[in-house]
Design an enzyme around this catalytic site. Structure first.
Site, PDB file in Angstrom:
ATOM      1  N   GLY A 159      51.783  24.990 -32.344  1.00 40.32           N
ATOM      2  CA  GLY A 159      51.076  26.129 -31.986  1.00 40.32           C
ATOM      3  C   GLY A 159      49.459  26.546 -32.740  1.00 40.32           C
ATOM      4  O   GLY A 159      48.775  26.691 -32.029  1.00 40.32           O
ATOM      5  N   ALA A 160      49.377  25.637 -33.924  1.00 38.81           N
ATOM      6  CA  ALA A 160      48.102  25.523 -34.374  1.00 38.81           C
ATOM      7  C   ALA A 160      47.002  24.604 -33.657  1.00 38.81           C
ATOM      8  O   ALA A 160      45.743  25.099 -33.439  1.00 38.81           O
ATOM      9  CB  ALA A 160      48.131  25.080 -35.806  1.00 38.81           C
ATOM     10  N   GLY A 162      31.640  55.491 -50.169  1.00 37.18           N
ATOM     11  CA  GLY A 162      32.073  56.508 -49.137  1.00 37.18           C
ATOM     12  C   GLY A 162      31.786  56.127 -47.667  1.00 37.18           C
ATOM     13  O   GLY A 162      31.885  55.035 -47.357  1.00 37.18           O
ATOM     14  N   GLY A 163      31.640  57.158 -46.811  1.00 32.08           N
ATOM     15  CA  GLY A 163      31.485  56.886 -45.421  1.00 32.08           C
ATOM     16  C   GLY A 163      30.426  55.925 -45.166  1.00 32.08           C
ATOM     17  O   GLY A 163      30.483  55.109 -44.070  1.00 32.08           O
TER      18      GLY A 163
END
Length: 519
Positions: A409-410, A176-177
């Site tokens: 771009g890499a 949960g939280g």
């Protein structure tokens, strides 16, 4: 008739009895069950982590204030969490350790306030915070007070972020939280008995009809291989504590200090092994971790997220006793191409190292970003931009070593000179280009190839011409995008020298609240 006044001896005896009772947590039976289940108790985990006799507990006598749902007068020793300060290898840390034997380690109002206060002490003293999680979740009997306690912990996690290192050990359930606090910390270490999820198998079955076991949903392997939530998997509690201690040894206590520099032997002699690790043939694979091991002190490399996005390797090592963060493409997996998960993994690590003054060494052998419809639709543009942002925003010393391919771009995304690298070294095998020669020829010389009588021979000729012109380290060095072309065997010497000369680096950036990384 006046009440009998207790003697100091009686008061001390009463104090000792109270302390022993509270330290017994949920009682002998529950402690025994914890041991039978193969788990250490909350206090045993603290003892395993810290230096002997160094732990100062804070909040042993803390009590809840709830009166509803059977909580009136209910004894909850230490409110289910052990908090305090101690030393680890002589360095101060603050910590919290949830006690599963007390109401399942559930987090009530006071429980969470104790944790948050320990975190605030770590911030005030500039010391790391370690949170050992073993909890069934929120204490439902306390309702919104329990929820408010979680909120205070999350808020304090963010206050600590980038100021002091935060490490979460998950040694049992974390549901949960409660799972969001570890997610806000810098590193998550999970044991094989641990499980993390927001909604458990039963809730998922009720809502979606899907059936899955708790282990498959939120076990350590799941969070390493699939979600990327876990940074380390430990075999058991003792292994988790060992990993935590080892990790802390690479880190500074806070963002205003450098990591401790340990004793070293000044050995920077050539390592001939490095001349043979990387194949000259650009399409042959190898394990880049062998390169890292050959340049770090005693081959000691602590890999982070070793089982996640394995086409990218990140982790900590030392060069002449100085902590260094390593980022490297892994040619063994996807040929080292950068995909969505690899970009996110590298970006987060880069930003951690920058926040805590740890210099970065980047080993490059990358053919590009991973192509494909799934990658494009999944947002490789946005996720790949995280690496561009992370390296560009980084002000610690940055050293790039181009081992072999560095395309498109890499090339930029792997911490290039244009993104602020302070030193760029290249091996003789390095190829820096917009793309591989084969692809470039198909685009640039398509007409020449089509017009040739012997198309295959013409293509081969043009490929060789393109390689000779662009796909060499000397072309990049000629444009001053590579500072030096070095013999692989001398890599450790060059790294050690550059790190020494760059240690005092200072770089000012425009004043602003923060940059807007493409999340």
């Amino acid at each position: 008739m006046s009440a009998e006044v207790k003697t100091m001896e009686q008061l001390v005896a009463e104090l000792r009895a109270r302390r022993e009772q509270l330290k017994a947590g949920g009682g002998a039976d529950r402690l025994a069950k914890q041991t039978k289940d193969g788990k250490r108790t909350a206090r045993e985990r603290v003892d395993d982590l810290v230096d002997p006799d160094s732990f100062e507990e804070i909040g042993l006598f803390a009590r809840h204030r709830q009166t509803e749902f059977g909580m009136l007068g209910k004894e909850v020793p230490a409110d289910g969490v052990v908090t305090g300060a101690a030393t680890v290898d002589g360095r101060l840390v603050h910590l919290a350790s949830q006690d599963f034997t007390v109401l399942g380690g559930s987090a009530g109002e006071v429980h969470s306030l104790k944790v948050a206060e320990a975190m605030e002490l770590s911030l005030h003293t500039g010391t790391p915070f370690v949170f050992i999680n073993d909890s069934g979740g929120a204490r439902v009997q306390e309702g919104i007070d329990s929820l408010s306690g979680y909120g205070k912990v999350f808020f304090t996690n963010v206050s600590l972020s980038g100021a002091v290192p935060q490490i979460s050990l998950i040694c049992g359930p974390c549901a949960g939280g409660a799972a969001y606090s570890p997610a806000l910390t810098d590193f998550v270490i999970m044991t094989r008995k641990a499980q993390m999820f927001i909604t458990g198998p039963q809730v998922i079955k009720q809502v979606t009809g899907e059936q899955i076991t708790a282990e498959a949903l939120g076990g350590a392997e799941t969070h390493m291989a699939h979600s990327g939530v876990a940074h380390f998997i430990a075999e058991d509690d003792q292994d988790a504590v060992h990993t935590c201690r080892r990790l802390l040894s690479f880190l500074p206590s806070n963002n205003l200090e450098d990591a401790p520099r340990i004793e070293h032997d000044d050995d920077v002699d050539p390592n001939p092994e490095l001349n043979t690790i990387v194949p000259v043939e650009p399409k042959r694979g190898y394990d880049v971790r062998d390169v890292i091991a050959a340049v770090v002190d005693q081959g000691d490399f602590l890999e982070v997220q070793a089982g996640y996005a394995m086409n990218m390797v990140v982790g900590f090592g030392r060069i002449l006793g100085r902590s260094v963060g390593f980022v490297a493409n892994q040619p063994q997996v996807l040929s080292g191409a950068i995909d969505i998960n690899a970009a996110t993994k590298a970006s987060r690590f880069i930003r951690f190292c920058n926040a805590f003054n740890i210099p970065l060494v980047t080993f490059v052998d990358v053919p590009g970003f991973l192509p494909g419809v799934q990658q494009e639709h999944g947002g490789i543009i946005r996720h790949g931009a995280k690496m561009l942002f992370a390296y560009s925003a980084t002000t610690v010393p940055k050293i790039q070593v181009i081992l072999r391919k560095s395309y498109g771009g890499a090339h930029l995304a792997m911490g290039s000179k244009d993104l602020g690298a302070d030193r760029v070294f290249a091996w003789p095998t390095a190829e820096v280009a917009v793309m591989g020669a084969e692809g470039a020829v198909e685009i640039v010389f398509r007409k020449e190839v089509e017009a040739a009588d012997d198309k295959a021979a013409k293509r081969a000729e043009l490929i060789q011409q393109y390689k000779a012109t662009f796909s060499t380290p000397y072309a990049a060095a000629g444009r001053r995008l590579v500072d030096d072309v070095i013999e692989p065997a001398d890599t450790r010497k060059h790294l050690a020298q550059a790190l020494e000369y760059l240690h005092a680096k200072r770089e000012q950036r425009p004043p602003k609240k923060h940059g807007l990384i493409p999340l």
